[in-house]
Design a protein around this motif. Structure first.
Motif: not given
Length: 134
Positions: A1-24
């Motif tokens: 979906m996205f080309k890997p870059s430091f920006y997209t990797i940072s967005i991935y980590i942030f969104l992953k934690y957002l989903v994880f926090y919602l799960f918790l």
């Protein structure tokens, strides 16, 4: 979906934690992060500290490793780096945030794998196709 870059990797980590926090929140029936009741500057700082600490630490520690994983030429190296990332993130999370409940770290990693695949599916698919055929 996205080309890997430091920006997209940072967005991935942030969104992953957002989903994880919602799960918790759903798992623990604790909705403080949605309705924190902030009334002061100190309350805002505390809220941001609790919400952003783990994503920022994970971005700082692991974004270079993830970026490097997309630059390697061999499929085995790619998979090895991703496994090292997942194990390292599990250890970091359980040490910093959930020493009493190691299952939260496992939930974090399951969500991490799913969001990783969703976020970088197109790149991973082409990577696997190109590397397995050559």
């Amino acid at each position: 979906m996205f080309k890997p870059s430091f920006y997209t990797i940072s967005i991935y980590i942030f969104l992953k934690y957002l989903v994880f926090y919602l799960f918790l929140m759903l798992k623990n029936q604790d909705f403080y992060l949605i309705n924190p009741g902030i009334t002061s500057g100190a309350g805002l700082f505390y809220y941001l500290w609790m919400f952003l600490f783990l994503p920022v630490v994970t971005i700082v520690v692991f974004s270079g490793l993830l970026y490097f994983s997309f630059k390697v030429n061999r499929l085995l190296h790619f998979i090895t780096i991703i496994v090292v990332f997942l194990v390292g993130e599990y250890c970091l999370y359980t040490y910093l945030a959930s020493q009493t409940d190691a299952m939260n770290g496992i939930y974090n990693e399951i969500i991490s794998v799913f969001v990783f695949i969703l976020f970088f599916f197109r790149y991973i698919r082409t990577f696997f196709v190109l590397k397995t055929t050559s």
